[in-house]
Design a protein around this motif. Structure first.
Motif, mmCIF file in Angstrom:
data_model
loop_
_atom_site.group_PDB
_atom_site.id
_atom_site.type_symbol
_atom_site.label_atom_id
_atom_site.label_comp_id
_atom_site.label_asym_id
_atom_site.label_seq_id
_atom_site.Cartn_x
_atom_site.Cartn_y
_atom_site.Cartn_z
ATOM 1 N N TYR A 140 0.844 -1.204 0.000
ATOM 2 C CA TYR A 140 0.000 0.000 0.000
ATOM 3 C C TYR A 140 0.878 1.253 0.000
ATOM 4 C CZ TYR A 140 -3.797 3.170 1.185
ATOM 5 O OH TYR A 140 -4.721 4.200 1.165
ATOM 6 N N LEU A 141 1.927 1.241 0.805
ATOM 7 C CA LEU A 141 2.816 2.400 0.855
ATOM 8 C C LEU A 141 3.528 2.597 -0.478
ATOM 9 C CD1 LEU A 141 4.974 3.599 3.762
ATOM 10 C CD2 LEU A 141 5.971 3.489 1.488
ATOM 11 N N ALA A 142 3.937 1.507 -1.109
ATOM 12 C CA ALA A 142 4.616 1.615 -2.410
ATOM 13 C C ALA A 142 3.739 2.317 -3.433
ATOM 14 C CB ALA A 142 5.012 0.230 -2.910
ATOM 15 N N GLU A 143 2.428 2.173 -3.294
ATOM 16 C CA GLU A 143 1.485 2.761 -4.258
ATOM 17 C C GLU A 143 1.039 4.172 -3.872
ATOM 18 O OE1 GLU A 143 -1.626 -0.122 -4.256
ATOM 19 O OE2 GLU A 143 -0.394 -1.688 -5.185
ATOM 20 N N HIS A 144 1.139 4.523 -2.580
ATOM 21 C CA HIS A 144 0.570 5.796 -2.129
ATOM 22 C C HIS A 144 1.532 6.693 -1.344
ATOM 23 C CE1 HIS A 144 -3.446 4.318 -3.238
ATOM 24 N NE2 HIS A 144 -3.111 3.171 -2.659
ATOM 25 N N GLY A 145 2.669 6.161 -0.923
ATOM 26 C CA GLY A 145 3.543 6.935 -0.051
ATOM 27 C C GLY A 145 4.784 7.461 -0.733
ATOM 28 N N GLU A 146 5.744 7.906 0.102
ATOM 29 C CA GLU A 146 6.993 8.454 -0.434
ATOM 30 C C GLU A 146 8.224 7.916 0.283
ATOM 31 O OE1 GLU A 146 6.269 12.601 0.106
ATOM 32 O OE2 GLU A 146 7.086 12.639 2.152
ATOM 33 N N ALA A 147 8.053 7.449 1.521
ATOM 34 C CA ALA A 147 9.191 6.923 2.280
ATOM 35 C C ALA A 147 8.679 5.927 3.312
ATOM 36 C CB ALA A 147 9.952 8.051 2.972
ATOM 37 N N VAL A 148 9.537 4.968 3.646
ATOM 38 C CA VAL A 148 9.128 3.886 4.540
ATOM 39 C C VAL A 148 10.245 3.565 5.524
ATOM 40 C CG1 VAL A 148 9.959 2.047 3.014
ATOM 41 C CG2 VAL A 148 8.088 1.558 4.614
ATOM 42 N N GLU A 149 9.849 3.103 6.699
ATOM 43 C CA GLU A 149 10.795 2.626 7.710
ATOM 44 C C GLU A 149 10.415 1.211 8.087
ATOM 45 O OE1 GLU A 149 11.931 1.660 11.899
ATOM 46 O OE2 GLU A 149 9.932 1.860 11.017
ATOM 47 N N PHE A 150 11.426 0.324 8.198
ATOM 48 C CA PHE A 150 11.153 -1.019 8.691
ATOM 49 C C PHE A 150 12.403 -1.592 9.351
ATOM 50 C CE2 PHE A 150 11.953 -1.339 4.075
ATOM 51 C CZ PHE A 150 13.042 -2.196 4.025
ATOM 52 N N ASP A 151 12.196 -2.677 10.112
ATOM 53 C CA ASP A 151 13.223 -3.226 10.984
ATOM 54 C C ASP A 151 13.695 -4.596 10.499
ATOM 55 O OD1 ASP A 151 12.448 -1.253 13.387
ATOM 56 O OD2 ASP A 151 10.615 -2.202 12.665
ATOM 57 N N VAL A 152 15.003 -4.824 10.513
ATOM 58 C CA VAL A 152 15.569 -6.097 10.074
ATOM 59 C C VAL A 152 16.179 -6.850 11.257
ATOM 60 C CG1 VAL A 152 17.282 -7.214 8.602
ATOM 61 C CG2 VAL A 152 16.069 -5.209 7.773
ATOM 62 N N GLN A 153 15.839 -8.139 11.357
ATOM 63 C CA GLN A 153 16.452 -9.043 12.328
ATOM 64 C C GLN A 153 16.811 -10.335 11.606
ATOM 65 O OE1 GLN A 153 14.973 -8.846 16.366
ATOM 66 N NE2 GLN A 153 13.198 -7.658 15.700
ATOM 67 N N LEU A 154 17.553 -11.215 12.273
ATOM 68 C CA LEU A 154 17.987 -12.461 11.651
ATOM 69 C C LEU A 154 17.382 -13.679 12.348
ATOM 70 C CD1 LEU A 154 21.814 -12.039 10.919
ATOM 71 C CD2 LEU A 154 19.876 -11.580 9.401
ATOM 72 N N THR A 155 17.013 -14.663 11.530
ATOM 73 C CA THR A 155 16.544 -15.940 12.046
ATOM 74 C C THR A 155 17.730 -16.799 12.476
ATOM 75 O OG1 THR A 155 16.642 -16.975 9.869
ATOM 76 C CG2 THR A 155 14.567 -15.897 10.476
ATOM 77 N N LYS A 156 17.424 -17.968 13.010
ATOM 78 C CA LYS A 156 18.453 -18.914 13.446
ATOM 79 C C LYS A 156 19.366 -19.312 12.300
ATOM 80 C CE LYS A 156 18.790 -23.307 15.977
ATOM 81 N NZ LYS A 156 17.970 -24.395 16.605
ATOM 82 N N ASP A 157 18.796 -19.382 11.074
ATOM 83 C CA ASP A 157 19.597 -19.736 9.896
ATOM 84 C C ASP A 157 20.015 -18.512 9.088
ATOM 85 O OD1 ASP A 157 16.913 -19.418 9.294
ATOM 86 O OD2 ASP A 157 16.883 -20.908 7.708
ATOM 87 N N ASN A 158 20.106 -17.363 9.783
ATOM 88 C CA ASN A 158 20.672 -16.121 9.230
ATOM 89 C C ASN A 158 19.901 -15.566 8.041
ATOM 90 O OD1 ASN A 158 22.827 -15.776 11.059
ATOM 91 N ND2 ASN A 158 24.061 -17.278 9.965
ATOM 92 N N GLN A 159 18.588 -15.729 8.068
ATOM 93 C CA GLN A 159 17.748 -15.120 7.046
ATOM 94 C C GLN A 159 17.197 -13.792 7.576
ATOM 95 O OE1 GLN A 159 17.387 -16.419 3.841
ATOM 96 N NE2 GLN A 159 19.048 -17.656 4.691
#
Length: 239
Positions: free
Chosen positions: A25-44
């Motif tokens: 939805y943001l890709a279609e209507h917004g201008e900037a985005v914030e999100f958080d990255v973490q890693l799984t046990k298998d480094n994904q």
């Protein structure tokens, strides 16, 4: 200076935070985005704010204790405190690769927070940098973290990257601190705004109409909000 409006974890007022639905939805209507990255046990690399999945899914436990396949047994849940949220059509916890794919062929500016302030994930900096490079989105990304050692690792891996420090408390001599650590901005808690460094400060999380008007009228370089559409409307009205 026009204030850039960042959708904080997408648009939680309409879609579950850090969900593919919200990012689309943001890709279609917004201008900037914030999100958080973490890693799984298998480094994904996966996108979620909390270190544990308890609050936003139907599962329990730490992200670091599950493989990606194990995490995909759980589904994102509507926040009962947000009556306007839609049930997700894509309920699985998204990977960084899936989210970056949404923003390909857009001009959306991304703030990727490396979530290492409570748990450090070895190698997360290189994994994230590699994913962004593989997606061809390096020019659209700003990195941030609460953790200064993480910022130093990012700089050591690629000195050309734009990086901001996220802060909850006042920093003495902010301009000198920024130069010393080669930062481009501070992302700071709204309660410590001083009104003196508009061009290097992006406050979070700005959700009320009154707060939005105040920040935009003052001319801060950016703000983070759970309802980017409301903030963009207010900015247009103030023009």
């Amino acid at each position: 200076m026009e204030t850039t409006i960042f959708g904080h974890r997408g648009i939680p007022e309409k879609y579950v935070e850090n969900s593919l639905d919200g990012f689309q939805y943001l890709a279609e209507h917004g201008e900037a985005v914030e999100f958080d990255v973490q890693l799984t046990k298998d480094n994904q690399p996966v996108i979620m704010h909390d270190e544990k999945i308890d609050r936003t899914t139907n599962g329990q436990g730490y992200i670091k204790d599950f493989t990606l396949n194990e995490l995909q047994m759980f589904e994102l849940q509507v926040d009962s405190k947000r009556p306007g949220q839609s049930k997700p059509k894509h309920p699985l916890i998204p990977t960084l690769f899936e989210v970056l794919d949404i923003f390909k062929d857009t001009d959306i500016f991304m703030n990727i927070e490396i979530k290492t302030d409570n748990i450090y994930y070895p190698g997360i900096e290189q994994i994230t940098l590699d994913a962004v490079a593989a997606a061809g989105l390096e020019d659209q990304v700003l990195f941030s973290s609460f953790d200064l050692p993480t910022i130093e690792k990012l700089k050591a891996l690629d000195p050309t990257k734009s990086i901001a420090l996220i802060i909850r408390d006042v920093i003495e001599n902010p301009i000198e601190f920024m130069k010393a650590h080669e930062l481009v901005a501070f992302h700071l808690k709204k309660t410590i705004l001083d009104g003196q460094h508009l061009d290097i400060e992006r406050p979070w999380t700005i959700n009320t109409t009154e707060e939005m008007r105040k920040i935009i009228e003052a001319g801060y370089v950016g703000l983070f909000t759970d309802d980017f559409e409301k903030a963009m409307l207010i900015r247009d009205e103030l023009k």
